[in-house]
Each structure stands twice: as C-alpha cells, then as structure tokens.
Design a protein around this motif. Structure first.
Motif: not given
Length: 289
Positions: A2, A4, A44, A46-49, A51-52
C-alpha cells in the motif's frame, strides 16, 4: 503493498523492500524541498503495515534490506515502531538491514536505550539530512536545528551502534556564504564522524520556497565550477577517522567516491583536475534529482 503520495528513498536503498510506515515528512518546512508540499504527515495504521510485511514475506524474498518510508519514520513512537521491527525480524528472517530517515527532532525523542533497542531488532542505519554546518544557512532554510544540535543528535545515533549516513547540499548557501558553508559543514562532519557522507548538488523543486527566490533573483544558484570549489573546501575541512565520502548522486557534476582518510588527497587532486578542465563534468542534461 500500500503506497501513498510521493515516496523518496536514499540511492543506496534502491534494491531494498520499501515499507511505507508513514506518509509525508514530520518537519516539512525546509525551504529547498517541495517533495511533501500539501501532504499532511501521518503514521499509517498498524494493520496496513503488518499486511505489507506479510506481502513482503511472500513476494520479496530476494531483497536483503528494508527501508522504512517516508520522510521521517523514526518519529514513530517506540511502542509502535518496535513491533514493526520485530515483525520484520520474525517474518523476513533473511533481511540483514533496516534503514530509516531521521531528523534531530525524532532522534531527540528517542532515549539512548530506545535507540539501542531498535538497533537490537534490526535498525542498522539512519539517514540524516545535515545540508550545512553553517548556522546562518540552517536558519534560513528552516532546517529546525542548529549545528550544535546536529552534532549532538548525530553522535547519539552513532553511540547507539546505528550507522549514520549524512547528506549535505552543495550550493545551499548561495555564493555569499559558500566558503563559510563548506568550512562549517566540514567541521560538523568531523565532529560527528559518520560512516557515510553523501554530497548532493542543489537542484530546486518547483514547489520549494527557495525556487521562488531563485526565480525572483533573490537566490543565486552556483555555477558548476563554484560547486566544485565548494566541494573541495568541504572535503579539505572534513577529517573523518574512517568512512565513505561520496558525491556520486545524479545531481553532481563530478562523481566522487572517497574512502576517508586515505582517499582525501587524491580526491582533492581530482577536483583540481576537473577545475582545470582536464576531467570532463557531467553535462547538465544528465543531472537529475
């Protein structure tokens, strides 16, 4: 992954896994930079981090390094940054180094023990933009710190066992303070004694405040020969006990890679050769940010 906004990373992190943990820059006031204009800094989720990181674990097994983007990821509070490093450590065991941008504010917010803890969990190198050791110029470009603070924070990183890569900008002081800028930058670099120094030649962003001064004639960009003279004075006044001083960024007119201190004199001789017209400079059309 993700991603941006604008993503910027050091040239040495070209082959790294780029893990964007923040968006923008926590300072975002430097007058020479327009990279994050209009971009509100944020960490960003934590969940997105996580996931990456899981994505990298599956698809990025050839890369041996991770760089935490963006402008100043070290600003992330310890209670959130440490779990990120531990997740990289656990899920990407082949990674040998994690890097991050850092400024004096973010370094000051970390205790020596916290920095050492980050080092223990993979943070091996921090990139800090000094730009200049001249206090007058530091204030003018709104760097947010004076040379004394730069020295203290640089040493703090090194004392934690984290390697330090410092960026300086040729031409940032204009013609009036060029010599002072070069000498003072050499002084500050000598006191910090980092593992790496990268000298870039100033190229102005169209959105940068300094670009507007340049267009109005208030700020004067140095000519190539003056950039080289400034670099020569800077290197002459830089006394590192070891480490790499390089000026091989795409913005530079003369690529240089000097292992200090043994390559100091040969490098000064090379610059003299270039100033004498005996070594060709990179043409303007080949220069880039």
């Amino acid at each position: 992954m993700h991603y941006e906004g604008n993503m910027i990373r050091p040239p040495s992190e070209a082959n790294s896994i780029l893990l964007q943990v923040t968006v923008g820059c926590s300072h975002n006031k430097c007058r020479f930079c327009g990279a994050y204009k209009g971009e509100r800094f944020r960490i960003k989720p934590d969940a997105i981090i996580m996931e990456d990181i899981a994505f990298a674990a599956e698809y990025c097994q050839r890369q041996r390094r991770v760089f935490l983007c963006d402008g100043d990821a070290l600003i992330i509070p310890q209670k959130r940054l440490l779990p990120i490093l531990k997740a990289i450590e656990n899920q990407l065991p082949w990674v040998t180094r994690v890097g991050v941008y850092a400024n004096t504010k973010s370094i000051k917010m970390k205790t020596p023990d916290e920095l050492k803890e980050l080092k223990e969990h993979g943070l091996a190198i921090a990139y800090m933009g000094l730009e200049t050791g001249d206090d007058v110029t530091l204030k003018k470009i709104r760097k947010g710190a004076n040379s004394d603070t730069m020295i203290k924070m640089g040493k703090k990183v090194r004392e934690a066992g984290i390697k330090l890569s410092i960026t300086v900008l040729l031409g940032i002081a204009g013609p009036e303070r060029s010599t002072i800028h070069a000498k003072e930058t050499g002084r500050v670099l000598s006191e910090i004694d980092p593992e790496y120094v990268g000298a870039l030649s100033l190229m102005l962003y169209p959105d940068a405040d300094l670009y507007n001064e340049y267009k109005s004639g208030e700020f004067v960009l140095l000519e190539p020969d003056k950039m080289l003279e400034e670099l020569k004075i800077m290197i002459k006044n830089t006394n590192m006990t070891r480490g790499l001083f390089h000026a091989n960024h795409a913005s530079n007119y003369l690529p240089i890679r000097a292992i200090m201190p043994k390559d100091k004199e040969p490098t000064l001789q090379l610059i003299d050769e270039a100033l004498g017209g005996r070594v060709a400079l990179r043409p303007e059309w080949m220069r880039a940010l």
